[in-house]
Design a protein around this motif. Structure first.
Motif, PDB file in Angstrom:
ATOM      1  N   THR A   1       0.846  -1.198   0.000  1.00 25.15           N
ATOM      2  CA  THR A   1       0.000   0.000   0.000  1.00 25.15           C
ATOM      3  C   THR A   1       0.879   1.245   0.000  1.00 25.15           C
ATOM      4  O   THR A   1       1.914   1.286   0.659  1.00 25.15           O
TER       5      THR A   1
ATOM      6  N   LYS B   1      -5.238   9.714  -1.749  1.00 18.84           N
ATOM      7  CA  LYS B   1      -5.352   8.438  -2.444  1.00 18.84           C
ATOM      8  C   LYS B   1      -4.564   7.356  -1.710  1.00 18.84           C
ATOM      9  O   LYS B   1      -3.514   7.613  -1.142  1.00 18.84           O
TER      10      LYS B   1
ATOM     11  N   THR C   1      -4.706  -0.892  -7.818  1.00 19.44           N
ATOM     12  CA  THR C   1      -5.850   0.014  -7.900  1.00 19.44           C
ATOM     13  C   THR C   1      -5.598   1.257  -7.067  1.00 19.44           C
ATOM     14  O   THR C   1      -4.753   1.264  -6.161  1.00 19.44           O
ATOM     15  N   GLU C   2      -6.337   2.317  -7.362  1.00 17.86           N
ATOM     16  CA  GLU C   2      -6.272   3.538  -6.559  1.00 17.86           C
ATOM     17  C   GLU C   2      -7.623   3.767  -5.900  1.00 17.86           C
ATOM     18  O   GLU C   2      -8.664   3.606  -6.523  1.00 17.86           O
ATOM     19  N   ASN C   3      -7.587   4.075  -4.626  1.00 14.44           N
ATOM     20  CA  ASN C   3      -8.813   4.346  -3.864  1.00 14.44           C
ATOM     21  C   ASN C   3      -8.769   5.756  -3.314  1.00 14.44           C
ATOM     22  O   ASN C   3      -7.754   6.292  -3.039  1.00 14.44           O
TER      23      ASN C   3
END
Length: 122
Positions: free
Chosen positions: A80, A87, A120-122
């Motif tokens: 992470t 983000k 992925t980007e959150n």
């Protein structure tokens, strides 16, 4: 409340929940596809598309608790990268790539890159 004007400046990184010091140069690329044109003598016919893994990389600092050998051996990990803009980039089933990590003894830095089919980007 998050500062909506802050876009860069701080970052935090963890591998399987273990935090690492990040000096800088944190980068990411979400997984996706690469497209190439299929041209003929009469012009554009279409394109080919292949899946490309994503990646997370950074320049780290080798502290007393950092285990370089463990980072070298890392595969099937969750990585992470939390950014100043709010983000969080997540790489699942990630594997460290490249040569074994080399640490610069002058400033205790190293560069590491993980690739994953699922970034992925959150």
């Amino acid at each position: 409340m998050a500062d909506s004007q802050r876009l860069a400046g701080t970052a935090y990184v963890a591998v399987n929940g273990q935090s690492y010091s990040i000096v800088g140069q944190g980068t990411y690329q979400v997984s996706g596809s690469s497209r190439e044109p299929l041209n003929g003598q009469d012009g554009f016919h279409g394109y080919s598309e292949t899946q490309r893994p994503g990646k997370i990389s950074w320049q780290g600092r080798d502290g007393s608790a950092t285990k370089i050998a463990a980072l070298n051996d890392t595969s099937n990990a969750t990585v992470t990268l939390a950014l100043a803009n709010g983000k969080t980039i997540i790489a699942r089933n990630a594997t460290r790539m490249g040569e074994p990590l080399a640490v610069n003894s002058e400033d205790a830095t190293f560069e590491v890159e993980f690739i994953s089919p699922d970034v992925t980007e959150n």
